[in-house]
Design a protein around this motif. Structure first.
Motif, short mmCIF file in Angstrom:
data_model
loop_
_atom_site.label_atom_id
_atom_site.label_comp_id
_atom_site.label_asym_id
_atom_site.label_seq_id
_atom_site.Cartn_x
_atom_site.Cartn_y
_atom_site.Cartn_z
N LEU A 1 -6.35 -11.05 4.25
CA LEU A 1 -5.68 -11.20 2.78
C LEU A 1 -4.43 -11.94 3.32
O LEU A 1 -3.88 -12.92 2.77
N SER B 1 -2.75 0.83 -9.80
CA SER B 1 -3.44 -0.25 -9.11
C SER B 1 -3.69 -1.66 -10.12
O SER B 1 -3.86 -2.80 -9.51
N ASP C 1 -10.85 -6.69 -2.48
CA ASP C 1 -10.09 -8.22 -2.07
C ASP C 1 -10.61 -8.47 -0.75
O ASP C 1 -10.51 -9.63 -0.25
N CYS C 2 -11.16 -7.67 0.05
CA CYS C 2 -11.68 -7.80 1.37
C CYS C 2 -13.14 -8.05 1.48
O CYS C 2 -13.55 -8.38 2.69
N TYR D 1 -8.05 -2.46 -1.47
CA TYR D 1 -7.97 -3.59 -1.08
C TYR D 1 -9.09 -4.06 -0.36
O TYR D 1 -9.70 -5.16 -0.23
N LEU E 1 -6.99 -5.85 6.25
CA LEU E 1 -6.32 -6.08 5.23
C LEU E 1 -5.42 -7.71 5.53
O LEU E 1 -5.44 -8.40 4.91
N THR F 1 0.85 -1.27 0.18
CA THR F 1 -0.05 0.17 -0.04
C THR F 1 1.01 1.27 0.02
O THR F 1 0.56 2.30 -0.75
N THR G 1 -5.02 1.68 0.71
CA THR G 1 -5.84 0.45 1.72
C THR G 1 -7.23 0.27 1.35
O THR G 1 -7.80 -0.80 1.27
#
Lengths: 214, 214
Positions: free
Chosen positions: A120, A210, A180-181, A176, A116, A13, A173
């Protein structure tokens, strides 16, 4: 003038924050990959540049600089008048940028990074996500985002009606968290935060950074 | 020019940071006490100025500003050329000040505040100090201070051979660690950190602020 070297890890990040800033400022740079997944940031060669062993570090001529939030301020000041102005245009605007940058650093980043990390990184290392810890940090983030919602009902961006470092610092942050979260509802459930996020996450500089793979 | 109002609580580390900066810059100010011990910082009147409900907040004419680290940068820039220069004298020096300010904000403050809270505030509220938590945070601080020791063997202050905001930001928490928490050995066991601390903690501006009672 020598090209700025960024010693960083493209998925981190903090590295993405610095790269996005360089893209916004239209500054040429060279990315030197420090393979953090393989522990390269804890090797003596890197620790000699950054004793904290965190990515990224930049080298700009004789200046070696770490701490991503310090780096982006340096870049915004050095390249004032080039690319996107990221630090406001008066002492008062600059102060409000600083204020919201500090809010990100002190109140937003820690819960966001903990989420995160738990969702992750812990599973990737063979561990199990601590759901109670995730929930506790989601609650912390909810309180911060409720304040953002109120703020963003009065100004288009955090520091005022201009995009700045304060917004930029939230991109890596939050990206993500959303993509992704499975925490996109934190953003989309708040009208003004949602509009802000849709705006800042579509900026070409951020898209470029990104969408880069590892 | 209107006098700067500081809405703060004299015992709070963040309030003391701002007051010390004002003293270093020789700026007149008015301290308006927000009685945090009585919860005044969580009342609507204060939350309208600072939605995070943390002290201090300053009012300088039309500008309302919170986040102590943002406030001291604003003051250092606004009063450049008056009192102590706290932000260096070139873009590179400013960058190194920013870097070490971020180190304080990201790596030093959190363990230091956790220790203060556990040793000073938890017992005052009738709780019991979590010794394991204290120990864990002492270990974090040891790692940071080992890096400071190395850094301060090469330059008199954190950002270089000049006193700056980066040093200033360490005064309030470290003062409590040394004088009220019995953690002075963290400082005195490191030759260069000890010399640095003896230097910065004796500055008249800090003495004036830290010797003020509640």
């Amino acid at each position: 003038m020598a090209t700025i070297k960024v010693l960083g890890y493209p998925l981190s990040t903090a590295t993405r924050l610095v790269l996005c800033c360089l893209e916004e400022k239209q500054v040429d740079y060279e990315l030197v990959v420090v393979d953090a997944a393989a522990g390269a940031h804890k090797q003596p060669q890197y620790l000699a540049l950054n004793p904290f062993g965190l990515v990224p570090t930049i080298q700009d001529g004789d200046l070696t600089l770490f701490e991503s939030r310090a780096i982006v301020k340096y870049l915004a000041k050095k390249y004032k008048g080039q690319g996107t102005e990221l630090f406001g245009n008066s002492l008062s605007e600059e102060a409000l940028v600083e204020q919201w940058c500090e809010v990100e650093g002190q109140s937003y980043n820690s819960p966001a990074l903990t989420i995160l990390s738990q969702i992750l990184f812990v599973p990737k290392k063979g561990g199990t996500t601590d759901e109670a810890l995730v929930e506790m940090n989601v609650e912390k983030l909810v309180k911060v985002l409720d304040i953002y919602e109120e703020r963003l009902s009065k100004s288009k961006y955090l520091a005022g009606d201009f995009f700045s470092l304060a917004d930029l610092q939230h991109l890596p942050t939050t990206h993500y968290l959303v993509t992704d979260c499975g925490k996109g509802d934190l953003i989309s459930s708040r009208k003004h935060v949602k509009a802000w996020w849709e705006d800042i996450s579509c900026r070409p500089a951020w898209k470029k950074v990104s969408e880069k793979g590892p």
